[in-house]
Structure formats: structure tokens, C-alpha cells
Design a protein around this motif. Structure first.
Motif, PDB file in Angstrom:
ATOM      1  N   TRP A 142       0.831  -1.197   0.000  1.00  0.00           N
ATOM      2  CA  TRP A 142       0.000   0.000   0.000  1.00  0.00           C
ATOM      3  C   TRP A 142       0.870   1.252   0.000  1.00  0.00           C
ATOM      4  CZ3 TRP A 142      -4.629  -1.847  -0.897  1.00  0.00           C
ATOM      5  CH2 TRP A 142      -5.081  -3.003  -0.261  1.00  0.00           C
ATOM      6  N   GLY A 143       0.338   2.342  -0.547  1.00  0.00           N
ATOM      7  CA  GLY A 143       0.971   3.630  -0.383  1.00  0.00           C
ATOM      8  C   GLY A 143       0.701   4.178   1.012  1.00  0.00           C
ATOM      9  N   HIS A 199      -2.045  -7.780   3.424  1.00  0.00           N
ATOM     10  CA  HIS A 199      -3.445  -7.729   2.978  1.00  0.00           C
ATOM     11  C   HIS A 199      -3.614  -7.150   1.570  1.00  0.00           C
ATOM     12  CE1 HIS A 199      -4.227  -8.621   7.207  1.00  0.00           C
ATOM     13  NE2 HIS A 199      -5.438  -8.969   6.836  1.00  0.00           N
ATOM     14  N   GLN A 200      -2.522  -6.680   0.929  1.00  0.00           N
ATOM     15  CA  GLN A 200      -2.597  -6.182  -0.452  1.00  0.00           C
ATOM     16  C   GLN A 200      -2.399  -7.397  -1.360  1.00  0.00           C
ATOM     17  OE1 GLN A 200      -1.962  -5.606  -3.590  1.00  0.00           O
ATOM     18  NE2 GLN A 200      -0.811  -3.716  -3.923  1.00  0.00           N
ATOM     19  N   PRO A 201      -3.404  -7.777  -2.168  1.00  0.00           N
ATOM     20  CA  PRO A 201      -3.299  -9.023  -2.939  1.00  0.00           C
ATOM     21  C   PRO A 201      -1.996  -9.160  -3.722  1.00  0.00           C
ATOM     22  CG  PRO A 201      -5.527  -8.146  -3.112  1.00  0.00           C
ATOM     23  CD  PRO A 201      -4.728  -7.133  -2.329  1.00  0.00           C
ATOM     24  N   LEU A 202      -1.501  -8.094  -4.352  1.00  0.00           N
ATOM     25  CA  LEU A 202      -0.291  -8.204  -5.173  1.00  0.00           C
ATOM     26  C   LEU A 202       0.981  -8.310  -4.346  1.00  0.00           C
ATOM     27  CD1 LEU A 202      -1.304  -5.941  -8.163  1.00  0.00           C
ATOM     28  CD2 LEU A 202      -0.705  -8.371  -8.260  1.00  0.00           C
ATOM     29  N   HIS A 203       0.894  -8.158  -3.016  1.00  0.00           N
ATOM     30  CA  HIS A 203       2.026  -8.456  -2.149  1.00  0.00           C
ATOM     31  C   HIS A 203       2.100  -9.949  -1.832  1.00  0.00           C
ATOM     32  CE1 HIS A 203       3.786  -4.451  -0.824  1.00  0.00           C
ATOM     33  NE2 HIS A 203       2.851  -4.144  -1.713  1.00  0.00           N
ATOM     34  N   ASP A 204       1.140 -10.714  -2.345  1.00  0.00           N
ATOM     35  CA  ASP A 204       1.094 -12.166  -2.150  1.00  0.00           C
ATOM     36  C   ASP A 204       1.087 -12.858  -3.508  1.00  0.00           C
ATOM     37  OD1 ASP A 204       0.557 -11.993   0.853  1.00  0.00           O
ATOM     38  OD2 ASP A 204      -1.142 -10.869   0.053  1.00  0.00           O
ATOM     39  N   LEU A 219       0.493  -2.089 -12.584  1.00  0.00           N
ATOM     40  CA  LEU A 219      -0.647  -2.698 -11.876  1.00  0.00           C
ATOM     41  C   LEU A 219      -0.452  -2.692 -10.357  1.00  0.00           C
ATOM     42  CD1 LEU A 219      -3.385  -4.115 -12.360  1.00  0.00           C
ATOM     43  CD2 LEU A 219      -2.143  -6.298 -12.258  1.00  0.00           C
ATOM     44  N   HIS A 220       0.796  -2.899  -9.909  1.00  0.00           N
ATOM     45  CA  HIS A 220       1.055  -2.884  -8.469  1.00  0.00           C
ATOM     46  C   HIS A 220       0.719  -1.509  -7.872  1.00  0.00           C
ATOM     47  CE1 HIS A 220       2.993  -4.564  -4.840  1.00  0.00           C
ATOM     48  NE2 HIS A 220       3.114  -3.275  -4.551  1.00  0.00           N
ATOM     49  N   HIS A 221       1.189  -0.476  -8.535  1.00  0.00           N
ATOM     50  CA  HIS A 221       0.942   0.879  -8.043  1.00  0.00           C
ATOM     51  C   HIS A 221      -0.540   1.244  -8.086  1.00  0.00           C
ATOM     52  CE1 HIS A 221       1.216   5.355  -7.922  1.00  0.00           C
ATOM     53  NE2 HIS A 221       2.224   5.095  -7.105  1.00  0.00           N
ATOM     54  N   TRP A 267      -2.996  -0.767  -7.427  1.00  0.00           N
ATOM     55  CA  TRP A 267      -3.601  -1.332  -6.210  1.00  0.00           C
ATOM     56  C   TRP A 267      -3.062  -0.677  -4.942  1.00  0.00           C
ATOM     57  CZ3 TRP A 267      -7.433  -5.068  -5.258  1.00  0.00           C
ATOM     58  CH2 TRP A 267      -8.098  -5.503  -6.410  1.00  0.00           C
ATOM     59  N   ASP A 268      -1.760  -0.372  -4.911  1.00  0.00           N
ATOM     60  CA  ASP A 268      -1.173   0.280  -3.734  1.00  0.00           C
ATOM     61  C   ASP A 268      -1.771   1.668  -3.501  1.00  0.00           C
ATOM     62  OD1 ASP A 268       0.652  -1.537  -2.686  1.00  0.00           O
ATOM     63  OD2 ASP A 268       2.428  -0.571  -3.538  1.00  0.00           O
ATOM     64  N   SER A 269      -1.892   2.455  -4.579  1.00  0.00           N
ATOM     65  CA  SER A 269      -2.127   3.894  -4.423  1.00  0.00           C
ATOM     66  C   SER A 269      -3.208   4.493  -5.310  1.00  0.00           C
ATOM     67  CB  SER A 269      -0.819   4.659  -4.687  1.00  0.00           C
ATOM     68  OG  SER A 269       0.185   4.247  -3.783  1.00  0.00           O
TER      69      SER A 269
END
Ligand code: DCM
Ligand code: DCM
Ligand code: DCM
Ligand code: ZN
Ligand code: ZN
Length: 268
Positions: free
Chosen positions: A1-2, A122-127, A148-150, A152-154
Motif C-alpha cells: 500500500w501507499g 493484505h494487499q493481494p499483489l504483495h502475495d 498494476l502494483h501501483h 492497487w497500492d495507491s
């Protein structure tokens, strides 16, 4: 997450911890204000870019070697390498907080890591391992090039809330706290705490990772990577992601509160 996601998760946790937990972590973090958790929630993201903090870069995620969207899943022995992962980091820094002999400086750092990593897991793309957790999947969001990661993060959280300053996080946390206490999450919130076991931090947090990783197949890449590469994600994609992001931020905050409560009680 940001910063918006991490600070919101921290404020939600502040709204649910016991008075004894609040007092303990205000002391550990040298901050007597109501922002004692939110104020350190992004510290780990700055630290990992420093020479002294490089070792902690792998602690922010677990690279599940699954095959979305056909097959999702996290396996600790397969997916957590020797250099570490978010599940191992939660285990290690939780154990440090439970060690009565730990010095004040290391206790301060361990607290900051636990507060941050319960959010990241809890951020799906961190898993997810695919394309470095989506960092190499180039997309646009409201006509701005990003990955795509960014998104979802921010990008999605910030579009939803309209900013990423501390008061924006506090406002989002207030709304999600009400949803947990009396709103849309009221019926489910107690089930979010099922299986939480301070004596088994790997078993506890691998379940959080598995649950978040399922959203990689369901919501992040439901039609596979080729369906998002180069696409604009600020419209329908955004609308589908918002409920998942709100749920994951709410769960992270509520679970962080319980985890800190168990740590605060666990020394005794
Ligand atoms: N970030 C930072 N310093 C940098 C690059 C990024 O503080 N040089 C921040 C921006 C985001 C966060 O890290 O808020 C993203 O971290 P992660 O993607 O590891 O969760
Ligand atoms: N940040 C963020 N969302 C943005 C811009 C920045 O979460 N849209 C975060 C990333 C950094 C911090 O705020 O951790 C400071 O960013 P900057 O140096 O870009 O102002
Ligand atoms: N990240 C991830 N999975 C990976 C690599 C990185 O979840 N396999 C996260 C960590 C940061 C963001 O993506 O939040 C950007 O990482 P970096 O700055 O290492 O590219
Ligand atoms: Zn991230
Ligand atoms: Zn992080």
C-alpha cells in the motif's frame, strides 16, 4: 500500500486496541498523540530504500509461485526464500516484541515493522510473484502511465478518498471503523479474527496471505495478464476493485488491533 492505505490501517487499529495496548505502544513509539500508529505506518517503506535498510526489502511481500487466474495459492515452504518474506518478518518482529530483554531501540523498530507488514500482507499483489507482484505490468490509470502494483497500492485508494494526507487516512479509517462496528462489515468482522494465534504467527499470517492471494485470481487478474496490459484501469476495473480494497484495508486494521492486543497481553 501507499501511505494512504498504511495510515488508514493504522488508524483503524487505533480505534480498536485496548487502553493498555494504546499506552504500551505510545511508550514504545514515543508518541502520546492519537496518531501514534499512523505516524510510523510508512516508516518501513522509507527504510528499505536506505543502505541500512536494504535487508528488509523482501519483508514487504511473499512471492507466491502460483498461476493466476487459473490457480491461486500460497505455500510457505515454497514461496518464502532464505532472504525472507512478509510472513517470516511478522513472525520475527512479533517474537522480538515478546522478548522482555529487547532494548528500547530494537523494540521501537520491531513495532514499526509489525504495524507496516500486517498492512502489506493484505494487499493481494504483495502475495503474488507474477511480474514482480504486478510491478512489470504496465497500464494507465485515468490516462496516467503506471503499473498494476501501483494501481492497487495507491491509484485506486487515492481516487476513492481524494487525497493521501494523514487527515484523508483518518477520515477513511473513521468510515471503515463505523462499517465494522455497525455497518456492512458488522456481521463478518468477528470471523476475521478466527484463527489468530500469537503462538503461531506463521500459521496466522499465511492464512491472511492466502485469503488476499485469492483476490489475485478473482479481482486483480480475473481474465489473466493480457486482459490488463496497456489498458485503462480507471473505469470498470476501478469499480470492481474498490470493494476488495475497502474490505482488505478494514480487515488489516481490525486484525492489527487484535495482534497488538495479544502482544501487549502476551508478555504477561
Ligand atoms: N516509496 C518511498 N520512497 C521511494 C519509492 C517509493 O517512500 N524512493 C514509497 C511510495 C509508496 C510505497 O513506497 O508509498 C510503496 O511501497 P511498496 O510498493 O513496497 O508497498
Ligand atoms: N505518496 C503517495 N501517493 C502519491 C504520492 C506520494 O502515497 N500520489 C507517498 C509516497 C511517499 C510520500 O507520499 O512515501 C512522499 O511522496 P513524494 O515524495 O512524492 O511527495
Ligand atoms: N513488491 C512486491 N512483490 C515483489 C516485488 C516488489 O509486492 N516481488 C512490492 C514492494 C513495493 C513495490 O512492489 O511495495 C515496489 O517494489 P520495488 O521498489 O522493489 O520495485
Ligand atoms: Zn506495494
Ligand atoms: Zn511496504
Amino acid at each position: 500500500w501507499g501511505s494512504l492505505g498504511h495510515e488508514t490501517i493504522a488508524y483503524i487499529a487505533s480505534n480498536f486496541v485496548s487502553p493498555a495496548t494504546q499506552s504500551l505502544f505510545q511508550t514504545i513509539l514515543h508518541n502520546q498523540t492519537s496518531s501514534y500508529l499512523a505516524g510510523v505506518a510508512t516508516w518501513a517503506d522509507s527504510f528499505r530504500y536506505t543502505a541500512a535498510g536494504r535487508f528488509s526489502a523482501p519483508f514487504h511481500f511473499i512471492d507466491a509461485e502460483d498461476d493466476p487466474p487459473a490457480s491461486c495459492g500460497v505455500v510457505y515452504a515454497r514461496d518464502c526464500p532464505v532472504e525472507g518474506c512478509v510472513v517470516g518478518a511478522i513472525r520475527n518482529y512479533t517474537a522480538q516484541l515478546l522478548d522482555a530483554d529487547l532494548g528500547a531501540g530494537n523494540r521501537n523498530m520491531a513495532a514499526k515493522f509489525v504495524i507496516h507488514f500486517v498492512g502489506d500482507i493484505h494487499q493481494p499483489l504483495h502475495d503474488e510473484s507474477l511480474d514482480r507482484g504486478g510491478n512489470s505490468i504496465l497500464v494507465t490509470f485515468d490516462n496516467v502511465q503506471t503499473n498494476l502494483h501501483h494501481v492497487w497500492d495507491s491509484n485506486i485508494p487515492e481516487k476513492l478518498i481524494g487525497g493521501y494526507a494523514l487527515p484523508d487516512a483518518e477520515r477513511w479509517a473513521t468510515a471503515l471503523t463505523t462499517a465494522i462496528k455497525t455497518g456492512v462489515y458488522k456481521t463478518d468482522a468477528e470471523s476475521w479474527l478466527q484463527g489468530i494465534d500469537l503462538s503461531d504467527p506463521v500459521g496466522t499470517s499465511i492464512r491472511w496471505a492466502e485469503e488476499a492471494n485469492q483476490f489475485v485470481c478473482q479481482t486483480v487478474l480475473p481474465e489473466g495478464k493480457d486482459a490488463v496490459v496497456g489498458k485503462e484501469l480507471g473505469g470498470e476495473y476501478y469499480e470492481a476493485a474498490v470493494p476488495v480494497i475497502e474490505l482488505q484495508v478494514a480487515r488489516a486494521g481490525y486484525r492489527l488491533a487484535r495482534w497488538l492486543d495479544l502482544i501487549a497481553a502476551g508478555g504477561k
